[in-house]
Design an enzyme around this catalytic site. Sequence first.
Site, mmCIF file in Angstrom:
data_model
loop_
_atom_site.group_PDB
_atom_site.id
_atom_site.type_symbol
_atom_site.label_atom_id
_atom_site.label_comp_id
_atom_site.label_asym_id
_atom_site.label_seq_id
_atom_site.Cartn_x
_atom_site.Cartn_y
_atom_site.Cartn_z
ATOM 1 N N SER A 98 37.778 45.404 -23.667
ATOM 2 C CA SER A 98 38.572 45.116 -24.862
ATOM 3 C C SER A 98 38.487 43.634 -25.203
ATOM 4 O O SER A 98 38.592 42.780 -24.326
ATOM 5 C CB SER A 98 40.029 45.514 -24.621
ATOM 6 O OG SER A 98 40.829 45.188 -25.734
ATOM 7 N N CYS A 143 51.111 47.520 -22.047
ATOM 8 C CA CYS A 143 50.204 46.696 -22.855
ATOM 9 C C CYS A 143 50.910 45.433 -23.353
ATOM 10 O O CYS A 143 51.976 45.506 -23.958
ATOM 11 C CB CYS A 143 49.700 47.519 -24.029
ATOM 12 S SG CYS A 143 48.552 46.637 -25.109
ATOM 13 N N CYS A 157 45.208 33.128 -20.068
ATOM 14 C CA CYS A 157 44.416 33.393 -21.267
ATOM 15 C C CYS A 157 44.537 32.198 -22.199
ATOM 16 O O CYS A 157 45.570 31.526 -22.234
ATOM 17 C CB CYS A 157 44.908 34.664 -21.966
ATOM 18 S SG CYS A 157 43.855 35.217 -23.339
ATOM 19 N N GLY A 198 43.600 37.986 -19.770
ATOM 20 C CA GLY A 198 42.391 37.265 -20.152
ATOM 21 C C GLY A 198 41.581 37.947 -21.231
ATOM 22 O O GLY A 198 41.797 39.107 -21.575
ATOM 23 N N GLU A 199 40.631 37.196 -21.776
ATOM 24 C CA GLU A 199 39.698 37.673 -22.792
ATOM 25 C C GLU A 199 38.333 37.893 -22.128
ATOM 26 O O GLU A 199 37.632 36.937 -21.783
ATOM 27 C CB GLU A 199 39.581 36.649 -23.928
ATOM 28 C CG GLU A 199 38.403 36.840 -24.867
ATOM 29 C CD GLU A 199 38.294 38.227 -25.474
ATOM 30 O OE1 GLU A 199 37.244 38.884 -25.284
ATOM 31 O OE2 GLU A 199 39.252 38.670 -26.129
ATOM 32 N N CYS A 250 47.685 34.897 -28.429
ATOM 33 C CA CYS A 250 48.176 35.961 -29.308
ATOM 34 C C CYS A 250 49.698 35.994 -29.210
ATOM 35 O O CYS A 250 50.265 35.975 -28.114
ATOM 36 C CB CYS A 250 47.583 37.313 -28.915
ATOM 37 S SG CYS A 250 45.788 37.402 -29.115
ATOM 38 N N CYS A 278 51.751 38.807 -27.076
ATOM 39 C CA CYS A 278 51.279 39.144 -25.725
ATOM 40 C C CYS A 278 51.807 38.140 -24.715
ATOM 41 O O CYS A 278 51.652 36.921 -24.898
ATOM 42 C CB CYS A 278 49.746 39.149 -25.708
ATOM 43 S SG CYS A 278 49.025 39.448 -24.081
ATOM 44 N N CYS A 336 43.449 49.339 -15.041
ATOM 45 C CA CYS A 336 43.430 48.245 -16.007
ATOM 46 C C CYS A 336 43.285 46.950 -15.220
ATOM 47 O O CYS A 336 44.146 46.623 -14.395
ATOM 48 C CB CYS A 336 44.718 48.249 -16.833
ATOM 49 S SG CYS A 336 44.859 46.848 -17.977
ATOM 50 N N GLU A 357 47.171 40.205 -12.389
ATOM 51 C CA GLU A 357 47.767 41.532 -12.296
ATOM 52 C C GLU A 357 46.790 42.612 -12.752
ATOM 53 O O GLU A 357 45.950 42.394 -13.630
ATOM 54 C CB GLU A 357 49.053 41.602 -13.131
ATOM 55 C CG GLU A 357 50.163 40.749 -12.553
ATOM 56 C CD GLU A 357 51.479 40.861 -13.293
ATOM 57 O OE1 GLU A 357 52.527 40.643 -12.650
ATOM 58 O OE2 GLU A 357 51.471 41.154 -14.509
ATOM 59 N N LEU A 382 42.711 44.915 -32.894
ATOM 60 C CA LEU A 382 42.732 44.588 -34.318
ATOM 61 C C LEU A 382 44.144 44.204 -34.770
ATOM 62 O O LEU A 382 44.393 43.094 -35.219
ATOM 63 C CB LEU A 382 42.203 45.781 -35.117
ATOM 64 C CG LEU A 382 41.962 45.561 -36.604
ATOM 65 C CD1 LEU A 382 40.942 44.463 -36.847
ATOM 66 C CD2 LEU A 382 41.520 46.866 -37.268
ATOM 67 N N ASN A 441 55.445 46.705 -26.891
ATOM 68 C CA ASN A 441 56.347 46.489 -25.768
ATOM 69 C C ASN A 441 56.916 45.082 -25.891
ATOM 70 O O ASN A 441 56.223 44.106 -25.621
ATOM 71 C CB ASN A 441 55.582 46.651 -24.454
ATOM 72 C CG ASN A 441 54.880 47.995 -24.388
ATOM 73 O OD1 ASN A 441 55.523 49.032 -24.358
ATOM 74 N ND2 ASN A 441 53.550 47.969 -24.390
#
Length: 349
Positions: free
Chosen positions: A200, A342, A117, A168-169, A121, A124, A110, A97, A224, A299
């Site tokens: 990011s 986000c 991923c 993803g990272e 986290c 997320c 974005c 996406e 962070l 969110n």
Amino acid sequence: MLTNTQDKKDIRKLDLNALADFLKNNGEQAFRAKQIYEWLWKKSAHSFDDMTNLSIKTRELLSENFIINPVVVDHSQISNDGTIKSGFRLHDKHLVEGVLIPADDRMTACVSSQVGCSLTCKFCATGYMDRKRNLDAAEIYDQVVAISRQAEERYQTPLTNIVYMGMGEPLLNYKNVLESVEYITSPKGLGMSPKRITVSTAGIAKMIKKLGDDEVKFRLALSLHAANDEKRAQIMPINDQNNLDVLRDALKYYFHKTKNAVTYEYIVFHNFNDSIKDAEELYRFTKHLPSKVNIIEYNPISEAGYQNTKEDRLEMFGEYLTRKGVNVNIRRSRGKDIDAACGQLANKN
């Protein structure tokens, strides 16, 4: 001569020199490589038939030996606030996406860098998906092109900014991410300024240092979300291997090498990281190098029980940092009603 599509290589995986060598080895003039390269990366061609300044013979040679694996828009949703979320179908049927975020002063894409991923986290939605594979540079580039077209068609406004903050990272797909930035920023590609691009990361110290060694020109943002190791490890397991001291040293190294200020992304969770003590810890972490802090509304997602902080606590948090001289922006959620905000990207229609 190759005839099976599965045996053909995506021509966009060749650099300019490799493309020139192929042409020379097949009786073509090497300068054609620059023309083909322009079609691929400046004009975003997805078909050899589009390359009209090449002879039919040259186009047939290319189609016999190569393919172009385009990323296509599978579906799109438009939020009440004008945000557009798109599902991008990859050549192997995977879906990622990307989001167009319109604002008065900017038009931001974005984009995703991985299918799923691996970092888990806790807040997320993408973190609850398995990581299937990395995207290649062309697949990231194609997202930018598609979202740019959406900006032009719906808002008659060109794309101004790109954030690698989708699925993803990015720093676990380092090579392809940097290659995609090159295609997006090069005069031989889309020609965007690297200062308009932000990558990011959840915080992979050795790769942050590598960004410094490579003296990248784009912006770096660190997710962070807590400036306290115990709290951060609760929501971001990566903190166990990349704690705050390690990250601070890596960021100092990055700044020393690039002279680029760092952006800290900080989601405020209700009764978790939204106290004045949390703000003080954040201030102490950020004061070591030029930076700014984006405070982000949370969110909620169905997989996790976290809630966004209350408005009065958000204001107190931001005011404390401002009084300490921190450059603070409070970012309001966009596209929440279509799961485009986000932390919400998870291939849900």
